[in-house]
Write an enzyme that holds these catalytic residues in place. Structure first.
Site, PDB file in Angstrom:
ATOM      1  N   LYS A 193      -2.984  -5.530  -7.721  1.00  0.00           N
ATOM      2  CA  LYS A 193      -4.038  -6.207  -7.524  1.00  0.00           C
ATOM      3  C   LYS A 193      -5.213  -5.004  -7.273  1.00  0.00           C
ATOM      4  O   LYS A 193      -5.039  -3.965  -7.069  1.00  0.00           O
ATOM      5  CB  LYS A 193      -3.710  -6.552  -5.880  1.00  0.00           C
ATOM      6  CG  LYS A 193      -5.098  -7.274  -5.306  1.00  0.00           C
ATOM      7  CD  LYS A 193      -4.520  -7.794  -3.691  1.00  0.00           C
ATOM      8  CE  LYS A 193      -5.841  -8.327  -2.926  1.00  0.00           C
ATOM      9  NZ  LYS A 193      -6.334  -7.300  -2.177  1.00  0.00           N
ATOM     10  N   TYR A 210       0.938  -1.367  -0.093  1.00  0.00           N
ATOM     11  CA  TYR A 210      -0.104   0.037  -0.009  1.00  0.00           C
ATOM     12  C   TYR A 210       0.863   1.270   0.134  1.00  0.00           C
ATOM     13  O   TYR A 210       2.007   1.176   0.769  1.00  0.00           O
ATOM     14  CB  TYR A 210      -0.802   0.158   1.205  1.00  0.00           C
ATOM     15  CG  TYR A 210      -2.041  -0.780   1.277  1.00  0.00           C
ATOM     16  CD1 TYR A 210      -3.026  -0.562   0.434  1.00  0.00           C
ATOM     17  CD2 TYR A 210      -2.425  -1.618   2.550  1.00  0.00           C
ATOM     18  CE1 TYR A 210      -4.378  -1.454   0.373  1.00  0.00           C
ATOM     19  CE2 TYR A 210      -3.703  -2.173   2.452  1.00  0.00           C
ATOM     20  CZ  TYR A 210      -4.593  -1.875   1.531  1.00  0.00           C
ATOM     21  OH  TYR A 210      -5.868  -2.827   1.587  1.00  0.00           O
TER      22      TYR A 210
HETATM   23  C1  LIG Z   1     -10.401  -7.986   6.977  1.00  0.00           C
HETATM   24  C2  LIG Z   1      -9.823  -7.709   5.405  1.00  0.00           C
HETATM   25  C3  LIG Z   1      -8.724  -6.970   5.597  1.00  0.00           C
HETATM   26  C4  LIG Z   1      -8.180  -6.642   4.558  1.00  0.00           C
HETATM   27  N1  LIG Z   1      -6.722  -5.995   4.059  1.00  0.00           N
HETATM   28  C5  LIG Z   1      -6.260  -6.037   3.124  1.00  0.00           C
HETATM   29  C6  LIG Z   1      -4.813  -5.515   3.013  1.00  0.00           C
HETATM   30  O1  LIG Z   1      -4.468  -5.113   3.911  1.00  0.00           O
HETATM   31  N2  LIG Z   1      -4.455  -5.269   1.330  1.00  0.00           N
HETATM   32  C7  LIG Z   1      -5.140  -5.656   0.400  1.00  0.00           C
HETATM   33  O2  LIG Z   1      -4.483  -5.579  -0.543  1.00  0.00           O
HETATM   34  N3  LIG Z   1      -6.340  -6.289   0.611  1.00  0.00           N
HETATM   35  C8  LIG Z   1      -6.793  -6.519   1.792  1.00  0.00           C
HETATM   36  N4  LIG Z   1      -8.185  -7.236   1.885  1.00  0.00           N
HETATM   37  C9  LIG Z   1      -8.962  -7.674   0.717  1.00  0.00           C
HETATM   38  C10 LIG Z   1      -8.251  -9.237   0.458  1.00  0.00           C
HETATM   39  O3  LIG Z   1      -7.015  -9.189  -0.091  1.00  0.00           O
HETATM   40  C11 LIG Z   1      -9.282  -9.615  -0.856  1.00  0.00           C
HETATM   41  O4  LIG Z   1      -9.052  -8.880  -1.828  1.00  0.00           O
HETATM   42  C12 LIG Z   1     -10.506  -9.942  -0.368  1.00  0.00           C
HETATM   43  O5  LIG Z   1     -10.907 -10.234   0.864  1.00  0.00           O
HETATM   44  C13 LIG Z   1     -11.178 -11.066  -1.165  1.00  0.00           C
HETATM   45  O6  LIG Z   1     -12.405 -11.039  -0.925  1.00  0.00           O
HETATM   46  P1  LIG Z   1     -13.177 -12.188   0.067  1.00  0.00           P
HETATM   47  O7  LIG Z   1     -12.854 -11.759   1.416  1.00  0.00           O
HETATM   48  O8  LIG Z   1     -14.536 -12.114  -0.258  1.00  0.00           O
HETATM   49  O9  LIG Z   1     -12.524 -13.665  -0.197  1.00  0.00           O
HETATM   50  C14 LIG Z   1      -8.685  -7.186   3.026  1.00  0.00           C
HETATM   51  C15 LIG Z   1      -9.926  -7.949   3.259  1.00  0.00           C
HETATM   52  C16 LIG Z   1     -10.416  -8.228   4.485  1.00  0.00           C
HETATM   53  C17 LIG Z   1     -11.784  -8.692   4.658  1.00  0.00           C
END
Ligand SMILES: Cc1cc2nc3c(=O)[nH]c(=O)nc-3n(C[C@H](O)[C@H](O)[C@H](O)COP(=O)(O)O)c2cc1C
Length: 414
Positions: free
Chosen positions: A287, A182
């Protein structure tokens, strides 16, 4: 597993409703309902919360367990999407809407679910998506996830805002993870900070940077706020007002602050990509891609893979599901670089649908976070085992013994 407290409350509610109902008299009194009341008990089995990871039959069992074990506001952080949850809901709705075409009389005695990413072979295409602050869900946080990923051999990507430092996670994993970057609004907003962060992950051995681009516009996390309001704990015991628990996140500690860079943050454009990519010799993945145009730009700018994602429905309130964006992106990329997808994948059959629509690999976020929150490392392992087993069963059942057998022909068009 029966929990008498739940059962008794439900039974009491039912009897109370019955007593007030005109049905009671017209049907011949309470005796007429005895068989119904007696039948009600076994149904509690399906409503119950599993007490151990091995009792979980599917990912939803882990979700229900995590809802009980994870503090309310932290559970809200896992669950939240944006706005009225339209994108979150559509990620699921579109996956559920897709139907698979089942071929018969195919030799499925040998199954091949291996996937090769950048010369490294993985037993399945199921990856662990980067999710921040995992110690908010279980005391062992990212370390439990790393141990589970190692024991089941899944590719893991670590968040910039993890609650454990990348060096410790790599040690627990037994090999370097991929590193998610990030820059802003979270992360270093300076060029010096950004390059120092990439360098830190490189020094830790991480072969790949996954640069997340889907939060640049901010996100309206209404559900998170609703969960926070019903959590009666005092957030400021751990969090600074409006801020993070325990000061800067471990990966960001000690980074040079540097001058805020106007090219990093809300105003970042594709022109920043070569600059970032050339600042490291790690592989560089983007991403958060949701359109063919941006996938094409990824290829043009020399990005090593496209990661299709709407952050699990927590970035834009577009309503567009990733499984629906996937075909145009896979077409645009046309096999030149790998395509990873996430957001809403909860079943082995969902993984099959993702591969059939052109993904090289499928990542999951909440499924393993629910496992983590409910049962620590064992819960994460259970989530991965469930998805793997369901995927294998689906592949055999539809007559597709290898991932190479999956394609557009696997999907029944409505
Ligand atoms: C609690 C939580 C924290 C997340 N933190 C990040 C993060 O720090 N960096 C990032 O690129 N994506 C983050 N994401 C997104 C995930 O990488 C991913 O894209 C997403 O969870 C996929 O969807 P799903 O939860 O329905 O499987 C986060 C998602 C959740 C649920």
């Amino acid at each position: 597993m029966l929990r008498p407290d739940v059962h008794d409350v439900r039974r009491r509610d039912f009897l109370r409703w019955l007593a007030a109902s005109p049905l009671l008299a017209s049907a011949g009194g309470l005796a007429a309902f005895e068989p119904v009341i007696a039948q009600e008990a076994p149904r509690r089995v399906f409503d119950d919360i599993v007490q151990s990871a091995e009792d979980a039959l599917d990912i939803w069992d882990l979700q229900r367990a995590a809802e009980v074990t994870v503090p309310t506001a932290h559970y809200g952080y896992i669950m939240t999407g944006v706005d009225g949850e339209e994108t979150y809901a559509n990620n699921r709705a579109s996956l559920e809407r897709l139907r698979l075409r089942a071929r018969r009389l195919v030799d499925v005695s040998n199954l091949d679910t291996r996937v090769n990413l950048f010369g490294r072979e993985w037993p399945t295409p199921i990856m662990i998506a980067p999710c921040g602050s995992q110690r908010a869900f279980h005391a062992e946080g990212e370390l439990a996830v790393a141990r589970a990923a190692a024991s089941r051999t899944h590719l893991q990507t670590l968040s910039t805002v993890s609650s454990t430092a990348v060096e410790e996670v790599n040690e627990a994993r037994g090999e370097p993870v991929w590193y998610q970057l990030y820059l802003a609004p979270v992360g270093p907003g300076s060029w010096e900070g950004a390059t120092a962060l990439m360098q830190r992950s490189r020094d830790a051995g991480c072969p790949t940077i996954v640069y997340t681009v889907d939060l640049q516009g901010g996100s309206n996390r209404v559900s998170l706020e609703r969960y926070r309001r019903v959590d009666d704990r005092t957030c400021t015991n751990c969090h600074t007002p409006g801020g993070r628990a325990g000061g800067p996140k471990p990966n960001l500690r000690g980074l040079p602050r540097g001058e805020p860079d106007p090219g990093l943050g809300r105003s970042t454009t594709w022109e920043t990509i070569p600059r970032l990519r050339d600042a490291t010799d790690q592989r560089f993945i983007i991403k958060g891609i949701m359109t063919a145009e941006d996938a094409e730009l990824c290829v043009r700018y020399g990005v090593d893979a496209v990661w299709v994602s709407n952050h699990g429905g927590r970035s834009e309130g577009s309503g567009q599901a990733t499984i629906d964006a996937l075909p145009e992106i896979a077409d645009a990329v046309s096999g030149r670089i790998p395509v990873i997808v996430d957001s809403g994948f909860r079943r082995g059959s969902d993984i099959v649908k993702g591969i059939a629509r052109g993904a090289t690999a499928v990542a999951v976020g909440r499924p393993y976070l629910w496992g983590l929150g409910a049962f620590g490392q064992e819960g994460v392992e259970r989530a991965l085992d469930i998805l793997t087993r369901e995927m294998q069963i689906t592949m055999r059942a539809i007559g597709a013994p290898s991932l190479a057998d999956l394609g557009p022909h696997t999907i029944a068009e409505p």
